[in-house]
Write a protein that holds these residues in place. Structure first.
Motif, short mmCIF file in Angstrom:
data_model
loop_
_atom_site.label_atom_id
_atom_site.label_comp_id
_atom_site.label_asym_id
_atom_site.label_seq_id
_atom_site.Cartn_x
_atom_site.Cartn_y
_atom_site.Cartn_z
N SER A 69 82.26 75.27 4.95
CA SER A 69 83.32 75.53 5.93
C SER A 69 84.48 74.55 5.76
N ILE A 70 84.17 73.27 5.53
CA ILE A 70 85.22 72.26 5.37
C ILE A 70 85.99 72.51 4.07
N LYS A 71 85.29 72.86 3.01
CA LYS A 71 85.98 73.16 1.75
C LYS A 71 86.91 74.36 1.91
N PHE A 98 88.81 65.13 4.00
CA PHE A 98 87.83 64.05 4.04
C PHE A 98 87.68 63.42 2.65
N GLU A 99 87.33 62.14 2.66
CA GLU A 99 86.87 61.45 1.47
C GLU A 99 85.47 60.93 1.77
N MET A 142 83.69 72.56 13.45
CA MET A 142 82.94 71.82 12.43
C MET A 142 83.73 70.61 11.94
N PHE A 143 85.04 70.76 11.81
CA PHE A 143 85.91 69.66 11.40
C PHE A 143 85.77 68.48 12.37
N VAL A 144 85.85 68.77 13.67
CA VAL A 144 85.72 67.73 14.70
C VAL A 144 84.31 67.14 14.68
N ALA A 145 83.31 67.96 14.46
CA ALA A 145 81.92 67.49 14.45
C ALA A 145 81.66 66.53 13.30
N VAL A 146 82.25 66.80 12.15
CA VAL A 146 82.09 65.89 11.01
C VAL A 146 82.67 64.53 11.35
#
Length: 294
Positions: free
Chosen positions: A38-40, A51-52, A11-15
């Motif tokens: 998931s990112i949080k 991320f910002e 998910m990190f890579v997808a964002v």
């Protein structure tokens, strides 16, 4: 136990690749809230912001940028493994075992093994050198994937690997080593050097033993030494004799140019018939080689 799952890294890579949480959700068939949560959770685990949000776009922080390359590699390797696992008919093999009777020409065998090792650099190869019935025993025990011998047990589909010519040889000073042609029956009067069956559950004669007086040895090299010491004659593969190039060893002259021809059969355990490794080995074993490939 890993505190960050592969799915979180995915998910990190997808964002990053899709520019935002909603877009990543669309790409992965997940809701925006699932991606965001998931990112949080990932940020909470590593203890830093990844991320910002600038306008409607998610932009990596410096720390997030430092993790991106490794995360891409992890996800890429996982995807490749998943693809291989699903697409291959058989398991990904790390070991290849084979039993080969000593009659089989060693130049052809080692050419095939060298090519196989090049194509599959991480493959562990185990070679069993066998005589007569031992190859079949190793096949039946499940010890080897492939067997090559003149006699294969019932229940295996086989294919012809090659034929091997054997000729009678003796020391140049042996009574049989003359210009006279001999009948096969004359050989019975002299001691024959024979190779011992390496089978553990039963020993068999090869079918071309003729002499009543025998000196039994374990391999061709011992038989050759016996011949050089005039201990008897032997039937040896033509390829082996040509490799030795011994001036004191003579091929016996027999009526009608008698030479024994043995068919070497290749058998594969049925469950491995579709294995890429096995198919590659059979291909290399059967390959027509040019002088440059020797």
């Amino acid at each position: 136990m890993h505190r960050i799952s592969l799915e979180q890294w995915r998910m990190f890579v997808a964002v990053v690749d899709n520019g935002g949480f909603a877009q990543a959700g669309d790409a992965l068939y997940k809701t925006q809230s699932t991606i965001s949560h998931s990112i949080k959770k990932l940020e909470s685990t590593v203890g830093k912001q990844l991320f910002e949000v600038v306008g409607r776009k998610a932009v990596l922080t410096g720390y997030g940028e430092s993790l991106l390359t490794a995360a891409r590699t992890l996800v890429s390797h996982a995807d490749a493994l998943e693809h291989d696992a699903i697409s291959q008919q058989s398991e990904i093999r790390t070991t290849f075992t084979l039993a080969v009777d000593i009659l089989f020409p060693n130049e052809r065998l080692w050419y095939a093994l060298a090519q196989l090792a090049t194509e599959f650099p991480e493959l562990n190869i185990q070679l069993y050198e066998t005589v007569l019935s031992r190859c079949g025993e190793l096949l039946d025990d499940g010890t080897v994937d492939v067997g090559i011998a003149s006699a294969i047990p019932k229940g295996y589909v086989t294919q012809l690997a090659t034929t091997v010519d054997l000729c009678a040889v003796a020391h140049k000073n042996h009574p049989l080593a003359s210009d006279k042609k001999h009948a096969l029956s004359e050989l019975e009067q002299y001691r024959q050097l024979v190779i011992r069956d390496a089978g553990l559950r039963g020993n068999v004669n090869s079918g071309w033993l003729g002499s009543n007086s025998r000196l039994t040895v374990s391999n061709f090299e011992q038989a050759l030494q016996g011949i050089q010491h005039k201990a008897g004659f032997a039937w040896l593969p033509l390829w082996f004799i040509q490799q030795q190039n011994k001036a004191d060893i003579m091929q016996l002259k027999l009526d009608n140019g008698h030479m024994r021809t043995v068919a070497m059969q290749l058998a594969v355990r049925a469950e491995l018939a579709s294995s890429k490794v096995v198919k590659a080995f059979v291909k290399y074993l059967s390959a027509e080689r040019t002088p440059e490939s020797n």
